[in-house]
Design an enzyme around this catalytic site. Structure first.
Site, mmCIF file in Angstrom:
data_model
loop_
_atom_site.group_PDB
_atom_site.id
_atom_site.type_symbol
_atom_site.label_atom_id
_atom_site.label_comp_id
_atom_site.label_asym_id
_atom_site.label_seq_id
_atom_site.Cartn_x
_atom_site.Cartn_y
_atom_site.Cartn_z
ATOM 1 N N LYS A 5 51.945 -47.474 63.457
ATOM 2 C CA LYS A 5 50.737 -46.638 63.336
ATOM 3 C C LYS A 5 50.682 -45.634 64.484
ATOM 4 O O LYS A 5 50.512 -44.425 64.282
ATOM 5 C CB LYS A 5 49.483 -47.505 63.364
ATOM 6 C CG LYS A 5 48.194 -46.690 63.504
ATOM 7 C CD LYS A 5 47.002 -47.535 63.963
ATOM 8 C CE LYS A 5 47.100 -47.941 65.430
ATOM 9 N NZ LYS A 5 45.864 -48.511 65.989
ATOM 10 N N LYS B 129 47.586 -41.993 75.516
ATOM 11 C CA LYS B 129 48.126 -43.218 74.930
ATOM 12 C C LYS B 129 49.390 -42.907 74.115
ATOM 13 O O LYS B 129 50.355 -43.680 74.113
ATOM 14 C CB LYS B 129 47.076 -43.902 74.050
ATOM 15 C CG LYS B 129 47.525 -45.204 73.372
ATOM 16 C CD LYS B 129 47.737 -46.340 74.353
ATOM 17 C CE LYS B 129 48.341 -47.584 73.715
ATOM 18 N NZ LYS B 129 47.396 -48.408 72.970
ATOM 19 N N THR C 225 43.418 -47.402 69.412
ATOM 20 C CA THR C 225 44.426 -46.345 69.500
ATOM 21 C C THR C 225 44.410 -45.609 68.167
ATOM 22 O O THR C 225 44.667 -46.196 67.121
ATOM 23 C CB THR C 225 45.818 -46.922 69.793
ATOM 24 O OG1 THR C 225 45.784 -47.538 71.078
ATOM 25 C CG2 THR C 225 46.873 -45.833 69.789
#
Lengths: 294, 294
Positions: free
Chosen positions: B245, B177, B102
Site C-alpha cells: 500500500k 513517510k 500512512t
C-alpha cells in the site's frame, strides 16, 4: 608458523590509502616490513620507518614469511600472484600469502591451489570499514582459507582490524565481502531515490533526513552518504569505480545461480553509466547524480 | 486550543495493534477517550478503562476536541473523513483532526482543505517504529500541517512518540513517510539478495550476517529482518500488504516527477507477486521468498 615481531618478516604490497595505514600498524607493532608499490613514493614513509623497498612483488615475497597484498583490480591480483616471477613463484616454503584486496572468489581459489602446490598457505581476507577503519585499525576482516593458516595469521590481522572472522575455505572471504557489497548497492540506491523524492515533493531534505535517520531506514548509506549527497559533497570515501569492480565480480559469480539478483544489476548499471560520465573517481554517493543530473 | 486532560476530549478511531497501544497511552495519561473501531471488540479494553464507544467515526468526532485516526488504506481514510456523516462533516469548531495512518499526501491535502472550510485544523502524522514503538511510546511521528495546530497537539504526540517533527504543510508528514518507505524497500531487497547470494555460494549465512552486520551494510533490515529470513520466520512485524500500500502511494506520487524511481518499482513488483502467492499477511521479510521459493 608462530609469528613473532623479532623474527617474522612481513611483506606488504600495495601501500595506497588503505594499505598504507594497514602497513603502518604492523610497523608500529615492531615488525620488519618488506614493501613494494607501483608508485614508489607511497612507500617513503614506511621505508623511513625501517621498511626495505624491493622492486617487484616477487622480490618482496622472496624475503617474507607473511606476504600481504592490497592492490587494485582482480587483474592486478592475478598478475601479482600468478604472473612470471610473481608472489607464488618466489614465495618461501611455509609462507602465508594474504590477499586483502576485494577481488574475485574464483581467483582466490586459483591462487590457493597454486600456492598449495608450492607448500605455501594462502588466505583471502578482504576488509570493510574504509580509510577510517584502516587508520584506526578497526577494519572488519572477512577471511577464507585453512583454519591453521588463519590461526597463525590472526595476531597480524588483529593489528589492523577489530572484527575478524574465518568464513570458510578459499574464496569465502571474498564471497562474504560480495554479500556486503550487494546489500550496500541496493541500500545506496534506495537512499538516492528517497532523497530525490523528498526534493521533488518540496520537502526540506535535510529535515527529512534528520527525521527518518533515527528510525528503521537508518544506515551508513542514509546517515552519512545521504548527508553528503545533500551537501553536494561527492568526494571519495570509497571510489565509485572500485564499487563497480566489486559489483562486477558479484554479478559474475551470481551468473551461475538460478536466481537473478536484479536489484544489484540495476544499481550496477546506474553506476556504470555515471562512470562513463566521469564520476568513476568520485565517491559512491555520486549515485545521487543519476537522479539529479547537473 | 490548550490541551488539558481535565477538559480535552480525544477521539480515537482505529484501535488495532498500533492504534490500540497509542490510545492506551492517552488513556493512561488521564485523557477522556471516545472510540470507534470496525471490529468493536478491539475497543473493549479501552472502554473498560473509561472510554466511551460510539457507533461511527462521525459520532466520535461530534464529541471530541482532538480526533485521531489510525485506519487501514487511503480509501478508509477518505471515507472516514470525507464521507457523508464523516469526521469533517461532524467535527466540532476549533477541533484538530489528526490522521496517523500512512496514507496519500494528496488525500491529506484534500482533507486539510475540507477541514479548513469548516474552521477545523488537520494534521497528517504517520508514524514509524512498528508495534514495539507504539507499545513503548517511542514512535517517530512525521507531521504535516499548520504550526499552530502542531504546537497545540504536541503534548498528545509526546504521549505516543519520541521523535516528533513538523516537516511542512499538509501532506508533508505523508511525503516524509514515503521517503522512509522508499529507502526501506530497496534496502530490504538488497538484504534479500545478499543473503540469497551467501546461501548459493555455500557460505553459512548466519556467520556472514554476524560478520557484516556490524559494518557499513548494517540496518534494521539486515540485522533484524535478515535474521528472521534465515530462521524461516515470516510472521508479520509489518504486513507485506501494508508495505505494498505504502509503495503504491509513493509510486503514484512519484509518477508526476521527471525521474523514474525504478529500484522502488522493482521492489514493489516483487512484493506484489508474492502477495498474489499468498504472502500479503506475512511480514515484509518474506521478500526473501522471491529469491528462495518453497
Amino acid at each position: 608458523m608462530a609469528i613473532s615481531k623479532d623474527s617474522t618478516q612481513i611483506g606488504f604490497i600495495g601501500t595506497g590509502i588503505m594499505g598504507g595505514h594497514m602497513a603502518r600498524h604492523l610497523q608500529a607493532a615492531g615488525f620488519k616490513l618488506h614493501v613494494y608499490n607501483r608508485t614508489k613514493a607511497k612507500t617513503d614513509a614506511l621505508v623511513a620507518g625501517g621498511a626495505t623497498w624491493h622492486d617487484s612483488p616477487g622480490a618482496v615475497a622472496a624475503e617474507s614469511d607473511i606476504v600481504i597484498t592490497m592492490v587494485g583490480f582482480p587483474k592486478d591480483v592475478e598478475e601479482t600472484y600468478l604472473g612470471a616471477g610473481g608472489i607464488v613463484e618466489r614465495a618461501r616454503k611455509g609462507a602465508i600469502l594474504i590477499d586483502m584486496t576485494t577481488s574475485s572468489p574464483a581467483l582466490a581459489k586459483r591462487i590457493a591451489e597454486a600456492a598449495a602446490k608450492k607448500g605455501v598457505d594462502s588466505l583471502d581476507a578482504p576488509v570493510s570499514g574504509g580509510d577510517v577503519g584502516a587508520r584506526d585499525a578497526k577494519l572488519s576482516i572477512m577471511v577464507g582459507g585453512d583454519k591453521a593458516a588463519f590461526d597463525a595469521a590472526l595476531p597480524v590481522f588483529q593489528l589492523m582490524g577489530a572484527n575478524i572472522m574465518l568464513l570458510g575455505a578459499a574464496g569465502a572471504g571474498q564471497h562474504t565481502k560480495m554479500c556486503n557489497q550487494i546489500i550496500i548497492a541496493s541500500t545506496l540506491t534506495g537512499v538516492a531515490e528517497g532523497i530525490s523524492y523528498a526534493k521533488r515533493t518540496g520537502l526540506d531534505p535535510v529535515e527529512v533526513l534528520k527525521c527518518i535517520g533515527g528510525g528503521a531506514a537508518a544506515s551508513f548509506q542514509l546517515n552519512v552518504l545521504g548527508n553528503r549527497m545533500l551537501e553536494g559533497n561527492f568526494e571519495p570515501g570509497f571510489f565509485m569505480e572500485h564499487f563497480i569492480k566489486d559489483l562486477t565480480i558479484a554479478t559474475e559469480e551470481a551468473a551461475s545461480f538460478d536466481t537473478k539478483l536484479d536489484s544489484l544489476q540495476l544499481a550496477k548499471s546506474k553506476l556504470e553509466a555515471l562512470a562513463k560520465k566521469g564520476y568513476g573517481r568520485k565517491g559512491t554517493q555520486a549515485l545521487y547524480k543519476h537522479y539529479n543530473p547537473d
